[in-house]
Design a protein around this motif. Structure first.
Motif, PDB file in Angstrom:
ATOM      1  N   ASN A  76    -108.667  -1.808   3.224  1.00 52.99           N
ATOM      2  CA  ASN A  76    -108.723  -2.772   4.316  1.00 52.99           C
ATOM      3  C   ASN A  76    -107.600  -2.530   5.305  1.00 52.99           C
ATOM      4  OD1 ASN A  76    -110.991  -4.234   3.741  1.00 52.99           O
ATOM      5  ND2 ASN A  76    -109.937  -5.427   2.178  1.00 52.99           N
ATOM      6  N   VAL A  98    -125.439   1.015  -9.858  1.00 55.14           N
ATOM      7  CA  VAL A  98    -126.003   1.546  -8.618  1.00 55.14           C
ATOM      8  C   VAL A  98    -125.069   1.093  -7.496  1.00 55.14           C
ATOM      9  CG1 VAL A  98    -127.602  -0.412  -8.306  1.00 55.14           C
ATOM     10  CG2 VAL A  98    -128.047   1.763  -7.191  1.00 55.14           C
ATOM     11  N   TRP A  99    -124.718   2.035  -6.658  1.00 52.27           N
ATOM     12  CA  TRP A  99    -123.731   1.745  -5.622  1.00 52.27           C
ATOM     13  C   TRP A  99    -124.421   1.602  -4.280  1.00 52.27           C
ATOM     14  CZ3 TRP A  99    -118.916   0.441  -7.106  1.00 52.27           C
ATOM     15  CH2 TRP A  99    -118.577   0.741  -8.431  1.00 52.27           C
ATOM     16  N   ILE A 102    -124.465  -3.830   1.749  1.00 51.10           N
ATOM     17  CA  ILE A 102    -124.797  -4.054   3.159  1.00 51.10           C
ATOM     18  C   ILE A 102    -123.503  -4.003   3.969  1.00 51.10           C
ATOM     19  CG2 ILE A 102    -126.005  -5.586   4.757  1.00 51.10           C
ATOM     20  CD1 ILE A 102    -127.883  -5.465   2.577  1.00 51.10           C
TER      21      ILE A 102
ATOM     22  N   ASN B 252    -125.604  -3.578  -9.755  1.00 53.43           N
ATOM     23  CA  ASN B 252    -124.895  -3.118  -8.569  1.00 53.43           C
ATOM     24  C   ASN B 252    -123.416  -2.968  -8.909  1.00 53.43           C
ATOM     25  OD1 ASN B 252    -123.348  -3.562  -5.919  1.00 53.43           O
ATOM     26  ND2 ASN B 252    -125.450  -3.150  -5.260  1.00 53.43           N
ATOM     27  N   GLY B 253    -122.848  -1.828  -8.526  1.00 59.48           N
ATOM     28  CA  GLY B 253    -121.450  -1.562  -8.843  1.00 59.48           C
ATOM     29  C   GLY B 253    -120.489  -2.481  -8.107  1.00 59.48           C
ATOM     30  N   PHE B 254    -120.880  -2.995  -6.946  1.00 55.95           N
ATOM     31  CA  PHE B 254    -119.977  -3.840  -6.157  1.00 55.95           C
ATOM     32  C   PHE B 254    -120.044  -5.294  -6.594  1.00 55.95           C
ATOM     33  CE2 PHE B 254    -118.584  -0.680  -3.315  1.00 55.95           C
ATOM     34  CZ  PHE B 254    -119.652   0.111  -2.935  1.00 55.95           C
ATOM     35  N   THR B 259    -127.936  -6.529  -4.761  1.00 63.17           N
ATOM     36  CA  THR B 259    -127.237  -5.959  -3.594  1.00 63.17           C
ATOM     37  C   THR B 259    -126.587  -7.052  -2.765  1.00 63.17           C
ATOM     38  OG1 THR B 259    -129.046  -4.365  -3.537  1.00 63.17           O
ATOM     39  CG2 THR B 259    -127.526  -4.348  -1.684  1.00 63.17           C
ATOM     40  N   GLY B 260    -125.340  -6.796  -2.345  1.00 69.80           N
ATOM     41  CA  GLY B 260    -124.653  -7.773  -1.491  1.00 69.80           C
ATOM     42  C   GLY B 260    -123.925  -7.041  -0.383  1.00 69.80           C
ATOM     43  N   PHE B 261    -123.008  -7.721   0.281  1.00 71.59           N
ATOM     44  CA  PHE B 261    -122.222  -7.066   1.319  1.00 71.59           C
ATOM     45  C   PHE B 261    -121.187  -6.151   0.675  1.00 71.59           C
ATOM     46  CE2 PHE B 261    -123.666  -8.619   5.277  1.00 71.59           C
ATOM     47  CZ  PHE B 261    -124.120  -9.925   5.085  1.00 71.59           C
ATOM     48  N   LEU B 262    -120.864  -5.080   1.388  1.00 72.74           N
ATOM     49  CA  LEU B 262    -119.803  -4.189   0.922  1.00 72.74           C
ATOM     50  C   LEU B 262    -118.475  -4.923   1.030  1.00 72.74           C
ATOM     51  CD1 LEU B 262    -120.818  -0.843   2.665  1.00 72.74           C
ATOM     52  CD2 LEU B 262    -120.924  -1.350   0.216  1.00 72.74           C
ATOM     53  N   PRO B 263    -117.585  -4.723   0.070  1.00 73.28           N
ATOM     54  CA  PRO B 263    -116.299  -5.443   0.076  1.00 73.28           C
ATOM     55  C   PRO B 263    -115.291  -4.803   1.033  1.00 73.28           C
ATOM     56  CG  PRO B 263    -116.414  -4.041  -1.841  1.00 73.28           C
ATOM     57  CD  PRO B 263    -117.732  -3.869  -1.128  1.00 73.28           C
ATOM     58  N   ILE B 264    -115.608  -4.804   2.335  1.00 72.76           N
ATOM     59  CA  ILE B 264    -114.660  -4.232   3.287  1.00 72.76           C
ATOM     60  C   ILE B 264    -114.481  -5.164   4.481  1.00 72.76           C
ATOM     61  CG2 ILE B 264    -114.929  -1.780   2.796  1.00 72.76           C
ATOM     62  CD1 ILE B 264    -116.894  -1.559   5.043  1.00 72.76           C
ATOM     63  N   GLY B 265    -113.395  -4.970   5.174  1.00 77.55           N
ATOM     64  CA  GLY B 265    -113.165  -5.680   6.430  1.00 77.55           C
ATOM     65  C   GLY B 265    -112.641  -7.086   6.258  1.00 77.55           C
ATOM     66  N   MET B 266    -112.548  -7.552   5.009  1.00 76.90           N
ATOM     67  CA  MET B 266    -112.038  -8.904   4.785  1.00 76.90           C
ATOM     68  C   MET B 266    -111.055  -8.817   3.646  1.00 76.90           C
ATOM     69  SD  MET B 266    -115.719 -10.718   4.789  1.00 76.90           S
ATOM     70  CE  MET B 266    -115.235 -12.356   4.346  1.00 76.90           C
ATOM     71  N   SER B 267    -110.167  -9.780   3.542  1.00 80.16           N
ATOM     72  CA  SER B 267    -109.262  -9.739   2.390  1.00 80.16           C
ATOM     73  C   SER B 267    -109.934 -10.441   1.230  1.00 80.16           C
ATOM     74  CB  SER B 267    -107.941 -10.414   2.729  1.00 80.16           C
ATOM     75  OG  SER B 267    -108.191 -11.673   3.294  1.00 80.16           O
ATOM     76  N   TYR B 268    -109.792  -9.863   0.056  1.00 79.62           N
ATOM     77  CA  TYR B 268    -110.440 -10.402  -1.125  1.00 79.62           C
ATOM     78  C   TYR B 268    -109.443 -11.050  -2.068  1.00 79.62           C
ATOM     79  CZ  TYR B 268    -115.116  -8.822  -0.302  1.00 79.62           C
ATOM     80  OH  TYR B 268    -116.364  -8.683   0.204  1.00 79.62           O
TER      81      TYR B 268
END
Lengths: 146, 268, 139
Positions: A76, A98-99, A102, B252-254, B259-268
């Protein structure tokens, strides 16, 4: 209309394990409508759009070797933290992940979002190797795509 | 996800022919050792097949079995399959040029004895006949364990002749009948290794230990002084193997789920 | 009885060995001499029974057909067995030939095999104590 982008990691597993490094042994490609930078290397930059789905898969060049993606961690902006997939503690279940995900709507266009991708090959001290050089970018020029 | 499993079968052919069975003289391996295969190095291999399925139940990963069979007393399988042909041909060419050299020097040669001595050193490969179960016969130049053609003047000692590698002729059994594995013989584009191999795709929907039977053809070397050439008689034998099929859901690995949103662009 | 030629095949899981940096769990040996009294066939502790004058021929095989494996050296007490490397003519595939110079009798003479695997620059060897061996008493 949101679409799908596939990112494939082609890995020469035996070379990677022999050299204890993925450098030179991993070749990344994507099928994004906007051509990526440095295809065929570990420094692939993939262009994507919010709402689009990205699927990562690994394909080993030496077909009989086991290889799975163990984790994908995004860096980030402005923080050293690299949050990764929350379900990394699966233990033995490397091949059940599975990777796919969205692209979120909060990404800054033109900003390069680096990620680290970890590959697990066979079992042993050398089996988990990673590259930190690929990235995702939302292009600044908006293009309306059907 | 899509990993091919190599199943290697190494047979002590001499012991198998003596016992009339492959049991106790066959050493099987696969490359899923670290992932749950048992019986490595024995005739009781149970191969671990780790299947996966999607939310709708459909099979998520491809599993392919590749069977390779060879003999302990055979030449390494990394040598070209027609190596005996190649070595015999080289020997014949050397023989021809040696014969031509003697002919060329005949005018200058002092005695017939000289010519006899020169000719005596010329080597000819010992050929043998392989009888196929269909009744056809093919020619095979005998090689020793060092890959050298056995000379036609020598009496070939069975233990000093490289054993023909056993050939897989089919796969049957419960796993085939119940549609768990789909075996077929494929032609490999790798011409150096002679091309044919048996492969099977696996349906992992039914987790269980499934058994299959491999059909192999061994060759018995028969050096009958009464016949002009030694020959190889086909001896069909079978070997049972097992597949331990398990199946787990894909996650899903994330997110750990769908399936969901990729964990980027926000602080987790 | 005359001296025999005995084949010994060394099977290596190249991927397993290179990933784990050790041959433990990734190497198995078998010979063509089961009827002559050899034991532990199909394991790393193969014991081949021999007699003085016997010739042992070692070759290696990788579990994964795409993987490269070659025997770089065989370490064995030269008083019992003298080893040399040979090549199958016209190829770069090698074998190792051992000539048994002295009957081991009841003694168990262990040997170590060093391999070149994959594209790994150095050699990997089997670590003791469970090594293959030759011993006397071939029938």
């Amino acid at each position: 209309m949101a679409g799908t982008i596939n990112i494939v990691l082609s890995v020469d597993v035996i070379a990677a394990l022999s050299n204890r490094s993925l450098q030179g042994s991993v070749h990344m490609l994507d099928d994004s409508p906007w051509p990526g930078e440095n295809p065929g290397t570990a420094r692939l930059t993939t262009y994507c759009w919010p709402g689009w789905q990205i699927n990562w898969t690994v394909q080993q060049v030496d077909l009989q070797t086991p290889a799975v993606i163990r984790n994908i961690r995004f860096k980030n902006p402005g923080s050293e933290e690299t949050p990764g997939g929350r379900w990394t503690a699966f233990g033995d279940a490397g091949n059940t992940r599975v990777w796919s995900g969205i692209v979120p709507f909060c990404l800054i266009p033109g900003y390069r979002y680096w990620y680290e991708i970890e590959v697990e090959m066979a079992r042993g001290v050398n089996s988990i190797l990673s590259v930190e050089t690929p990235s995702l970018v939302v292009p600044t020029a908006l293009k309306l795509l059907a | 996800m899509a990993q091919q499993l190599g199943i290697v079968i190494i047979i002590d052919v001499e012991a198998a022919l003596r016992a009339g069975s492959l049991e106790g003289c066959t050493y099987c391996f696969d490359n899923a050792g670290p992932f749950g295969t048992t019986g490595m190095g024995t005739d009781k291999l149970v191969s671990a097949i780790r299947g996966t399925y999607w939310q709708d139940g459909s099979q998520a990963s491809e599993h392919v079995l590749n069977f390779v069979a060879t003999g302990v007393s055979s030449l390494p399988i990394t040598l070209p399959r027609d190596y005996q042909h190649h070595r015999a041909r080289l020997l014949e060419l050397a023989t021809l040029s040696a014969a031509r050299a003697v002919a060329g020097g005949a005018a200058r040669s002092k005695a017939v004895a000289d010519i006899r001595t020169a000719l005596a050193h010329i080597k000819v490969p010992q050929l043998s006949t392989i009888k196929l179960p269909s009744g056809h016969q093919i020619e095979h130049a005998l090689l020793n364990h060092f890959g050298e053609p056995v000379s036609a003047d020598a009496t070939p000692d069975t233990s000093r002749v490289a054993q023909l590698p056993p050939v897989i002729t089919g796969v049957t059994g419960e796993a085939v009948e119940k549609g768990i594995i789909f075996p077929a013989q494929y032609g490999s584009p790798d011409l150096v290794n002679g091309g044919w191999y048996w492969s099977a795709t696996v349906a992992t929907a039914t987790p269980k230990v499934w058994s299959y039977t491999l059909h192999l053809l061994l060759h018995r070397f028969i050096n009958d002084p009464a016949s002009p050439e030694p020959r190889w008689e086909p001896v069909p034998l079978t070997l049972d193997g097992k597949l331990n099929i398990t199946s787990k859901p894909m996650r899903n690995g994330f997110t750990g789920g769908g399936t969901g949103f990729l964990p980027i662009g926000m602080s987790y | 009885m005359s001296a025999n030629q005995l084949r010994i095949v060394v099977v290596v899981d190249v991927v397993g060995a290179v990933a784990a940096e050790t041959l433990d769990g990734s190497v198995w040996l078998m010979d063509s001499n089961k009827s002559g009294g050899s034991t532990n066939e199909g394991t790393r502790q193969l014991q081949t029974t021999v007699r003085k004058g016997d010739q042992l021929i070692w070759t290696t095989m990788s579990l994964e057909c795409e993987a490269f494996a070659a025997i770089d050296a065989i370490e064995i007490d030269p008083a019992y067995c003298e080893v040399t490397r040979g090549v199958y003519e016209g190829t770069d595939i090698s074998y190792w030939l051992g000539k048994v110079k002295k009957d081991p009798g009841d003694a168990v003479v262990p040997y170590n095999v060093h391999f070149k695997l994959g594209s790994r620059p150095g050699a990997v060897s089997m670590s003791g104590p469970n090594l293959p061996a030759i011993t006397g008493g071939r029938t």
